[in-house]
Design a protein around this motif. Structure first.
Motif, mmCIF file in Angstrom:
data_model
loop_
_atom_site.group_PDB
_atom_site.id
_atom_site.type_symbol
_atom_site.label_atom_id
_atom_site.label_comp_id
_atom_site.label_asym_id
_atom_site.label_seq_id
_atom_site.Cartn_x
_atom_site.Cartn_y
_atom_site.Cartn_z
ATOM 1 N N ARG A 124 -9.158 3.291 -50.142
ATOM 2 C CA ARG A 124 -8.362 3.007 -51.338
ATOM 3 C C ARG A 124 -7.077 3.846 -51.365
ATOM 4 N NH1 ARG A 124 -9.723 -0.397 -55.491
ATOM 5 N NH2 ARG A 124 -11.844 -0.713 -54.790
ATOM 6 N N LEU A 130 -5.025 -2.104 -51.254
ATOM 7 C CA LEU A 130 -5.980 -1.437 -52.142
ATOM 8 C C LEU A 130 -5.288 -0.372 -52.971
ATOM 9 C CD1 LEU A 130 -9.300 -0.970 -50.124
ATOM 10 C CD2 LEU A 130 -8.789 -2.564 -51.953
ATOM 11 N N ILE A 133 -3.206 -2.160 -55.767
ATOM 12 C CA ILE A 133 -3.903 -2.885 -56.840
ATOM 13 C C ILE A 133 -4.847 -1.979 -57.625
ATOM 14 C CG2 ILE A 133 -3.749 -5.150 -55.701
ATOM 15 C CD1 ILE A 133 -6.654 -4.941 -54.921
ATOM 16 N N LYS A 180 -14.470 0.955 -64.910
ATOM 17 C CA LYS A 180 -14.625 -0.153 -63.967
ATOM 18 C C LYS A 180 -16.074 -0.251 -63.487
ATOM 19 C CE LYS A 180 -14.003 -1.162 -59.198
ATOM 20 N NZ LYS A 180 -12.780 -0.886 -58.427
ATOM 21 N N ALA B 29 -13.787 -6.006 -58.524
ATOM 22 C CA ALA B 29 -13.976 -4.659 -57.983
ATOM 23 C C ALA B 29 -12.697 -4.176 -57.300
ATOM 24 C CB ALA B 29 -15.132 -4.658 -56.983
ATOM 25 N N ARG B 30 -11.711 -5.041 -57.283
ATOM 26 C CA ARG B 30 -10.446 -4.728 -56.599
ATOM 27 C C ARG B 30 -10.731 -4.212 -55.181
ATOM 28 N NH1 ARG B 30 -9.934 -4.567 -61.668
ATOM 29 N NH2 ARG B 30 -10.589 -2.442 -62.116
ATOM 30 N N CYS B 31 -11.474 -5.018 -54.453
ATOM 31 C CA CYS B 31 -11.794 -4.673 -53.069
ATOM 32 C C CYS B 31 -10.744 -5.211 -52.109
ATOM 33 C CB CYS B 31 -13.187 -5.197 -52.697
ATOM 34 S SG CYS B 31 -13.285 -6.997 -52.583
ATOM 35 N N GLY B 32 -9.931 -6.190 -52.586
ATOM 36 C CA GLY B 32 -8.842 -6.702 -51.756
ATOM 37 C C GLY B 32 -9.236 -7.709 -50.702
ATOM 38 N N ILE B 33 -10.520 -8.077 -50.657
ATOM 39 C CA ILE B 33 -10.967 -8.969 -49.589
ATOM 40 C C ILE B 33 -10.457 -10.398 -49.800
ATOM 41 C CG2 ILE B 33 -13.206 -9.887 -50.414
ATOM 42 C CD1 ILE B 33 -14.405 -8.907 -47.725
#
Lengths: 213, 438
Positions: A124, A130, A133, A180, B29-33
């Motif tokens: 991250r 990552l 975002i 989150k 989850a903002r994993c970006g996948i």
């Protein structure tokens, strides 16, 4: 009351607080009016839901996880670690000891999970998408959970760490309902809605035509 | 005045916060996948083309309103106040940087419904007066048509009479008809604007002796592209009312992805009603004809290598990807699959109303690059697409990327392969011949 008992009490109260708020959020979501669907089905929503929670989670069913199976594996191991650590944590609250038969495998999974958490932290920070975002909550949540996993492992190996594990866990648990981390609650709804989509619209029963090589 | 648009947009957000939307906003989850699942990202790997980033722009607004920490510490916890400038930026993004293709949702480990978030943004844009003028105009003109059908009916019938003559010539039968307003017909076929969506189905219906009638209205629903349920409902109402009045058993929609998705999956919920007739896409009906052996087909009439583009609204939204292949295997000698295909197919880049918006032409042509490359890799000479907007986009991609392909509808391929014995009168004038549109 000794230090360990005090921290155990604080951890218990934090757990109750966290569960209560999460339950409240869950009930609030359930209380939202049901979205009726009047469209004629082409397939079974129930089968779609079952699929969404089982085979639909398998790495070969999605292009993204086929391409990035290492990242996918990292995520799976991280979450298995979380469940293992939570289970150990609750056992430490309810009992004064953890049976060795359970302790070793759970601690191992928690340890692997902790390492995957560390990998996630690095990703991250280092990976551009990552990094861009993510907000502070994303980073903080990952740090909190990863440190929690490490402390659970440490307290499993060496009892003196246990009070500090309880203190840290309390902080994390107090933070969970606002962070989150609570996305786990919505995971079930998300998969249910996805399952309904692919089941009802007849997408599921035509899996023989999914993708190319 | 400035705040009115923002306030209206926020009211729309509040009204739309149901279980699916809240879930989509909270679960990421903002994993970006999801990044590489998006054709925009594949054509240009920038941050703004990551689906999670796009959705995050609405999440910031949502958190600022509904999350305690984000209200108190917005910069830290990812909250953002909605103002006029932000609304304008979000509107531009929602209409030009997402085609609502669902590929991200299908590739997300959590199943985040990013298209739902984008549709919400579109609805907010409409409420805030920021929707693209062209889409609003097209939606409103369709609504006006529905209010005054008698006004244009005469002209429409005249045009249909001309098309009927063409049909008669093609099938060699002076009694062949394109019925309009036929009560008790089994099928109400809803075409798009254009003879190319009327003649080929009319030939197919003639060949199977279908009891059908043509709708007065077009299937296209620009209210859907706007994310404006009220407009979408008014546009759909014309067709629903017509179907009820004529007492048809089923409404068959032209080869159009969004129209099919709107009428089959969304319209029942707009009207909160289970309609007394079946609704499906013409591709499904043709596949049924093929499976039942109702059509005499000659594959050799389509000898060139043909590939098929799965429209997002047909495949991922409506589950229609087996039926086109049933038909193609019956009418094409050399059918080549794209890779990937089916529900993993890439969007052509023209969905979500983009083909109707000239101001975004450059963006959509760029976003269509992955599709162009897919087509090129097949070596096909013909691209079949069962969606009008896809065909328009792929035609533009054809010119832009020099693909040297012909773009056709599924019905056109079927008509090309149909064997019809022409009536004796026409047989005497010409030798018995196979019917072809080419």
């Amino acid at each position: 009351m000794d230090f360990l008992s005090i921290t155990k009490l604080i951890a218990s109260l934090s757990l109750i607080f966290s569960i209560s708020l999460i339950l409240y959020q869950w009930i609030s979501l359930l209380k939202k009016p049901k979205v009726m669907d009047y469209s004629a089905p082409k397939g079974s929503s129930l089968k779609g839901i079952i699929y969404a929670f089982t085979l639909g989670m398998a790495p070969w069913t999605k292009e993204s996880t086929r391409k990035h199976w290492i990242l996918y594996l990292r995520g799976i191991l991280f979450h298995i670690g979380i469940f293992s650590a939570l289970f150990l944590f609750i056992l430490r609250i309810l009992l004064n000891y953890t049976p060795h038969l359970i302790l070793f495998p759970l601690a191992l999974f928690a340890c692997i999970g902790a390492l995957m958490g560390l990998a996630g932290i690095l990703l991250r920070i280092l990976e551009r998408n990552l990094r861009e975002i993510s907000n502070f909550d994303d980073h903080l949540s990952l740090w909190l959970v990863s440190i929690f996993l490490f402390l659970v492992v440490l307290s499993s190996i060496s009892s003196p760490f246990t009070p500090y594990m309880f203190i840290f866990s309390s902080l994390m648990l107090l933070y969970v309902p606002f962070s989150k981390i609570r996305h786990f609650l919505y995971f079930f709804f998300s998969r249910i809605f996805f399952g309904i989509h692919i089941g009802k619209r007849g997408i599921l029963r035509k899996l023989e035509v999914i993708h190319g090589k | 005045m400035e705040n009115n648009g923002v306030e209206s947009a926020l009211k729309v957000l509040e009204k739309q916060l149901n279980k699916p939307l809240i879930t989509a906003l909270e679960v990421c989850a903002r994993c970006g996948i999801c990044a590489e699942s998006c054709h925009y990202y594949v054509s240009e790997p920038s941050l703004k083309h990551v689906p999670a980033w796009r959705a995050e722009q609405l999440r910031k607004i949502y958190r600022k309103k509904y999350n305690l920490f984000a209200k108190l510490f917005p910069k830290i916890f990812g909250g953002k106040e909605l103002d006029e400038k932000t609304l304008e930026e979000l509107s531009e993004m929602a209409f030009s940087e997402c085609t609502l293709c669902r590929r991200c949702t299908f590739n997300c480990p959590l199943g985040v419904d990013t298209p739902l978030i984008m549709k919400t943004l579109r609805a907010m844009a409409v409420a805030g007066g920021k929707a693209p003028e062209m889409l609003t105009m097209l939606a409103d003109s369709a609504i006006e048509k529905g209010k005054n059908p008698e006004f244009f009916k005469e002209l429409f019938l005249q045009q249909i009479k001309e098309l009927e003559k063409e049909l008669q010539k093609i099938v060699g039968d002076p009694d062949a008809k394109i019925p309009v307003g036929k009560k008790g017909a089994r099928v109400l076929y809803v075409a798009l604007a254009g003879a190319h969506t009327i003649i080929p189905p009319a030939i197919i219906f003639y060949a199977v002796k279908e009891n059908w009638t043509l709708s007065l209205y077009e299937a296209a629903n620009y209210g859907v592209f706007l994310g404006d349920t009220e407009r979408a409902k008014l546009i759909a109402k014309r067709i629903i009312d017509e179907a009820k009045e004529l007492g048809v058993q089923e409404v068959v929609i032209a080869e159009c992805g969004h129209a099919c998705a709107a009428l089959v999956w969304e319209a029942p919920n707009w009207f909160k009603e289970k309609f007394p007739f079946r609704m499906r896409n013409i591709v499904e009906l043709i596949a049924e004809y093929v499976e039942k052996g109702l059509l005499k087909l000659d594959k050799s009439k389509n000898p060139e290598p043909i590939t098929y583009h799965d429209s997002c609204n047909l495949a991922r939204t409506s589950g229609i990807f087996r039926e086109p292949r049933i038909v193609l295997n019956a009418v094409a000698e050399n059918f080549i699959e794209m890779n990937p295909h089916g529900i993993e197919n890439y969007c052509c880049g023209g969905g979500g109303g983009l083909v109707a918006l000239p101001e975004y032409e450059e963006k959509r042509l760029k976003a269509g690059k992955p599709k162009a490359e897919q087509i090129r890799r097949t070596g096909a000479k013909i691209v079949c697409a069962a969606c009008e907007n896809c065909r328009l986009q792929i035609n533009d991609l054809n010119s832009n990327y020099n693909l040297n392909v012909k773009v056709v509808s599924l019905a056109e391929l079927v008509v090309n392969a149909i064997v019809i014995d022409r009536k004796k009168k026409f047989k005497e004038e010409r030798a018995e011949e196979r019917v072809s549109l080419r």
